[in-house]
Design a protein around this motif. Structure first.
Motif, PDB file in Angstrom:
ATOM      1  N   VAL A  67       8.911  -8.497   2.155  1.00  0.00           N
ATOM      2  CA  VAL A  67       7.653  -7.997   2.724  1.00  0.00           C
ATOM      3  C   VAL A  67       7.229  -8.873   3.898  1.00  0.00           C
ATOM      4  O   VAL A  67       6.910  -8.387   4.980  1.00  0.00           O
ATOM      5  CB  VAL A  67       6.555  -7.936   1.637  1.00  0.00           C
ATOM      6  N   LEU A 118      -0.407  -9.507   1.664  1.00  0.00           N
ATOM      7  CA  LEU A 118       0.590  -8.505   1.281  1.00  0.00           C
ATOM      8  C   LEU A 118       1.757  -9.129   0.526  1.00  0.00           C
ATOM      9  O   LEU A 118       2.283  -8.526  -0.415  1.00  0.00           O
ATOM     10  CB  LEU A 118       1.067  -7.734   2.513  1.00  0.00           C
ATOM     11  N   LEU A 130       6.552  -0.293   2.309  1.00  0.00           N
ATOM     12  CA  LEU A 130       5.463  -0.601   3.231  1.00  0.00           C
ATOM     13  C   LEU A 130       5.313   0.568   4.186  1.00  0.00           C
ATOM     14  O   LEU A 130       6.314   1.129   4.645  1.00  0.00           O
ATOM     15  CB  LEU A 130       5.771  -1.855   4.056  1.00  0.00           C
ATOM     16  N   ARG A 188       2.921   1.237   7.645  1.00  0.00           N
ATOM     17  CA  ARG A 188       1.887   0.683   8.500  1.00  0.00           C
ATOM     18  C   ARG A 188       1.335   1.730   9.442  1.00  0.00           C
ATOM     19  O   ARG A 188       2.030   2.643   9.893  1.00  0.00           O
ATOM     20  CB  ARG A 188       2.394  -0.518   9.282  1.00  0.00           C
ATOM     21  N   CYS A 230      -1.876  -1.795   6.523  1.00  0.00           N
ATOM     22  CA  CYS A 230      -0.567  -1.636   5.897  1.00  0.00           C
ATOM     23  C   CYS A 230      -0.778  -1.272   4.432  1.00  0.00           C
ATOM     24  O   CYS A 230      -1.599  -1.888   3.744  1.00  0.00           O
ATOM     25  CB  CYS A 230       0.251  -2.916   6.001  1.00  0.00           C
ATOM     26  N   ARG A 231      -0.070  -0.265   3.994  1.00  0.00           N
ATOM     27  CA  ARG A 231      -0.096   0.153   2.592  1.00  0.00           C
ATOM     28  C   ARG A 231       1.193  -0.326   1.947  1.00  0.00           C
ATOM     29  O   ARG A 231       2.279  -0.069   2.454  1.00  0.00           O
ATOM     30  CB  ARG A 231      -0.218   1.666   2.484  1.00  0.00           C
ATOM     31  N   ILE A 232       1.066  -1.035   0.830  1.00  0.00           N
ATOM     32  CA  ILE A 232       2.216  -1.446   0.040  1.00  0.00           C
ATOM     33  C   ILE A 232       2.219  -0.612  -1.232  1.00  0.00           C
ATOM     34  O   ILE A 232       1.159  -0.373  -1.825  1.00  0.00           O
ATOM     35  CB  ILE A 232       2.192  -2.960  -0.259  1.00  0.00           C
ATOM     36  N   SER A 252      -7.155  -6.640  -1.437  1.00  0.00           N
ATOM     37  CA  SER A 252      -6.935  -5.377  -0.735  1.00  0.00           C
ATOM     38  C   SER A 252      -8.235  -4.666  -0.409  1.00  0.00           C
ATOM     39  O   SER A 252      -9.264  -4.881  -1.048  1.00  0.00           O
ATOM     40  CB  SER A 252      -6.041  -4.465  -1.584  1.00  0.00           C
ATOM     41  N   GLU A 311      -3.892  -1.307  -0.001  1.00  0.00           N
ATOM     42  CA  GLU A 311      -3.982  -1.302   1.455  1.00  0.00           C
ATOM     43  C   GLU A 311      -4.671  -2.571   1.924  1.00  0.00           C
ATOM     44  O   GLU A 311      -5.689  -2.980   1.356  1.00  0.00           O
ATOM     45  CB  GLU A 311      -4.750  -0.076   1.948  1.00  0.00           C
ATOM     46  N   VAL A 312      -4.091  -3.178   2.953  1.00  0.00           N
ATOM     47  CA  VAL A 312      -4.630  -4.403   3.533  1.00  0.00           C
ATOM     48  C   VAL A 312      -4.846  -4.160   5.016  1.00  0.00           C
ATOM     49  O   VAL A 312      -3.952  -3.658   5.705  1.00  0.00           O
ATOM     50  CB  VAL A 312      -3.666  -5.591   3.309  1.00  0.00           C
TER      51      VAL A 312
END
Length: 144
Positions: free
Chosen positions: A30, A49, A75, A77, A82-84, A116, A133-134
């Motif tokens: 990541v 993340l 991931l 973006r 960014c969504r993990i 998050s 999501e961050v």
């Protein structure tokens, strides 16, 4: 070990064996991908993340292992976010239990929630997806 399933300018997917060593491999994967996308290695979002990846993959190793299935980390973006996602082979949700003040474990999802902007759980086929999501402060590399 890990296997990069796909990577492009907006999405990255890697599959890992469900074992303790995969936690550090997912965290490193990541971090490396975010830096490849132009997120600075000292960015708090990169740290967040990477920590979220560690916590979610650890949960799969400890609580959601399914024989013959890998844990998948994705991931996605967009500009500023960014969504993990971490996928495991169990569609069921683990019940939340009350934590005792001196217990060592059981706080991973609380940590994820605190790091998050949003998080949740979805089901997809026979899999469960835990996502977070961050938001990224600062300039991202251009999203193609």
């Amino acid at each position: 070990m890990n296997h990069i399933v796909s990577a492009d300018q907006q999405d990255w997917t890697a599959a890992y064996e469900v074992e303790v060593a995969s936690v550090k491999h997912a965290r490193r994967g990541v971090r490396d991908q975010l830096c490849e996308w132009g997120w600075g290695p000292d960015s708090p979002a990169v740290d967040d993340l990477a920590m979220i990846a560690s916590e979610l993959v650890t949960n799969v190793v400890l609580h959601a292992a399914v024989p013959g299935k890998n844990v998948v980390v994705r991931l996605h973006r967009t500009e500023g976010c960014c969504r993990i996602e971490v996928l495991d082979g169990r569609p069921d949700l683990m019940p939340q239990t009350a934590l005792l003040p001196r217990e060592e474990g059981g706080r991973g999802l609380l940590l994820v929630r605190s790091l998050s902007a949003a998080m949740g759980v979805e089901r997809s086929g026979g899999d469960k997806i835990v996502w977070a999501e961050v938001h990224h402060q600062g300039q991202l590399g251009a999203v193609a």
